[in-house]
Motif scaffolding. Structure first.
Motif, PDB file in Angstrom:
ATOM      1  N   CYS A  20       0.803  -1.212   0.000  1.00 30.87           N
ATOM      2  CA  CYS A  20       0.000   0.000   0.000  1.00 30.87           C
ATOM      3  C   CYS A  20       0.843   1.274   0.000  1.00 30.87           C
ATOM      4  O   CYS A  20       0.333   2.340  -0.269  1.00 30.87           O
ATOM      5  CB  CYS A  20      -0.918   0.024   1.223  1.00 30.87           C
ATOM      6  N   GLU A  21       2.089   1.151   0.326  1.00 34.79           N
ATOM      7  CA  GLU A  21       2.972   2.316   0.408  1.00 34.79           C
ATOM      8  C   GLU A  21       3.289   2.814  -0.999  1.00 34.79           C
ATOM      9  O   GLU A  21       3.762   2.048  -1.839  1.00 34.79           O
ATOM     10  CB  GLU A  21       4.262   1.917   1.129  1.00 34.79           C
ATOM     11  N   PRO A  22       3.031   4.113  -1.285  1.00 34.46           N
ATOM     12  CA  PRO A  22       3.354   4.624  -2.620  1.00 34.46           C
ATOM     13  C   PRO A  22       4.869   4.660  -2.842  1.00 34.46           C
ATOM     14  O   PRO A  22       5.649   4.795  -1.901  1.00 34.46           O
ATOM     15  CB  PRO A  22       2.776   6.037  -2.625  1.00 34.46           C
ATOM     16  N   LYS A  23       5.272   4.538  -4.079  1.00 37.50           N
ATOM     17  CA  LYS A  23       6.692   4.520  -4.426  1.00 37.50           C
ATOM     18  C   LYS A  23       7.311   5.879  -4.127  1.00 37.50           C
ATOM     19  O   LYS A  23       6.740   6.925  -4.454  1.00 37.50           O
ATOM     20  CB  LYS A  23       6.858   4.188  -5.904  1.00 37.50           C
ATOM     21  N   ARG A  24       8.457   5.842  -3.477  1.00 33.59           N
ATOM     22  CA  ARG A  24       9.171   7.075  -3.101  1.00 33.59           C
ATOM     23  C   ARG A  24       9.461   7.880  -4.362  1.00 33.59           C
ATOM     24  O   ARG A  24      10.020   7.382  -5.321  1.00 33.59           O
ATOM     25  CB  ARG A  24      10.468   6.711  -2.400  1.00 33.59           C
ATOM     26  N   TRP A  41       9.518  13.999   9.640  1.00 38.52           N
ATOM     27  CA  TRP A  41      10.288  13.526   8.499  1.00 38.52           C
ATOM     28  C   TRP A  41      11.686  13.114   8.940  1.00 38.52           C
ATOM     29  O   TRP A  41      12.268  13.703   9.846  1.00 38.52           O
ATOM     30  CB  TRP A  41      10.436  14.634   7.462  1.00 38.52           C
ATOM     31  N   THR A  42      12.226  12.121   8.269  1.00 42.36           N
ATOM     32  CA  THR A  42      13.630  11.772   8.477  1.00 42.36           C
ATOM     33  C   THR A  42      14.464  12.629   7.529  1.00 42.36           C
ATOM     34  O   THR A  42      13.923  13.314   6.643  1.00 42.36           O
ATOM     35  CB  THR A  42      13.889  10.286   8.167  1.00 42.36           C
ATOM     36  N   LEU A  43      15.769  12.577   7.697  1.00 37.95           N
ATOM     37  CA  LEU A  43      16.656  13.318   6.803  1.00 37.95           C
ATOM     38  C   LEU A  43      16.505  12.811   5.367  1.00 37.95           C
ATOM     39  O   LEU A  43      16.490  13.608   4.419  1.00 37.95           O
ATOM     40  CB  LEU A  43      18.104  13.184   7.269  1.00 37.95           C
ATOM     41  N   ASN A  44      16.341  11.505   5.206  1.00 36.65           N
ATOM     42  CA  ASN A  44      16.135  10.931   3.867  1.00 36.65           C
ATOM     43  C   ASN A  44      14.816  11.394   3.261  1.00 36.65           C
ATOM     44  O   ASN A  44      14.741  11.649   2.059  1.00 36.65           O
ATOM     45  CB  ASN A  44      16.172   9.406   3.917  1.00 36.65           C
ATOM     46  N   TYR A  52      12.585  15.041  -5.497  1.00 33.64           N
ATOM     47  CA  TYR A  52      11.513  14.559  -6.371  1.00 33.64           C
ATOM     48  C   TYR A  52      10.308  15.492  -6.463  1.00 33.64           C
ATOM     49  O   TYR A  52       9.675  15.581  -7.506  1.00 33.64           O
ATOM     50  CB  TYR A  52      11.036  13.180  -5.906  1.00 33.64           C
ATOM     51  N   CYS A  53       9.973  16.164  -5.378  1.00 38.36           N
ATOM     52  CA  CYS A  53       8.744  16.955  -5.365  1.00 38.36           C
ATOM     53  C   CYS A  53       8.997  18.435  -5.665  1.00 38.36           C
ATOM     54  O   CYS A  53       8.149  19.096  -6.247  1.00 38.36           O
ATOM     55  CB  CYS A  53       8.040  16.810  -4.014  1.00 38.36           C
ATOM     56  N   VAL A  54      10.155  18.949  -5.263  1.00 37.68           N
ATOM     57  CA  VAL A  54      10.459  20.364  -5.498  1.00 37.68           C
ATOM     58  C   VAL A  54      11.166  20.536  -6.849  1.00 37.68           C
ATOM     59  O   VAL A  54      10.763  21.359  -7.661  1.00 37.68           O
ATOM     60  CB  VAL A  54      11.310  20.947  -4.352  1.00 37.68           C
ATOM     61  N   PHE A  55      12.224  19.741  -7.072  1.00 42.56           N
ATOM     62  CA  PHE A  55      12.994  19.880  -8.312  1.00 42.56           C
ATOM     63  C   PHE A  55      12.481  18.972  -9.428  1.00 42.56           C
ATOM     64  O   PHE A  55      13.027  18.981 -10.533  1.00 42.56           O
ATOM     65  CB  PHE A  55      14.471  19.598  -8.052  1.00 42.56           C
TER      66      PHE A  55
END
Length: 61
Positions: A20-24, A41-44, A52-55
């Protein structure tokens, strides 16, 4: 017999939850991370979110 049943049930539950976890780096993952408080959030997570989301880089497959 009960031990085998519990083992099989546990493995099935684990596989179901991981599926069920979406792909990172996917769009669904970015939306999910938008809902998670930044303090959790973790550092990763922060690094991957930025990449992935900003750039808008594509995750490697």
């Amino acid at each position: 017999m009960k031990k085998i049943f519990v083992l099989i049930t546990s493995i099935a539950a684990l596989l179901t939850l991981t599926a069920c976890e979406p792909k990172r780096g996917s769009e669904k993952w970015c939306k999910k991370m938008d809902e998670v408080p930044k303090g959790e959030w973790t550092l990763n997570d922060a690094s991957d979110y930025t990449k992935y989301c900003v750039f808008n880089q594509k995750p490697e497959e």
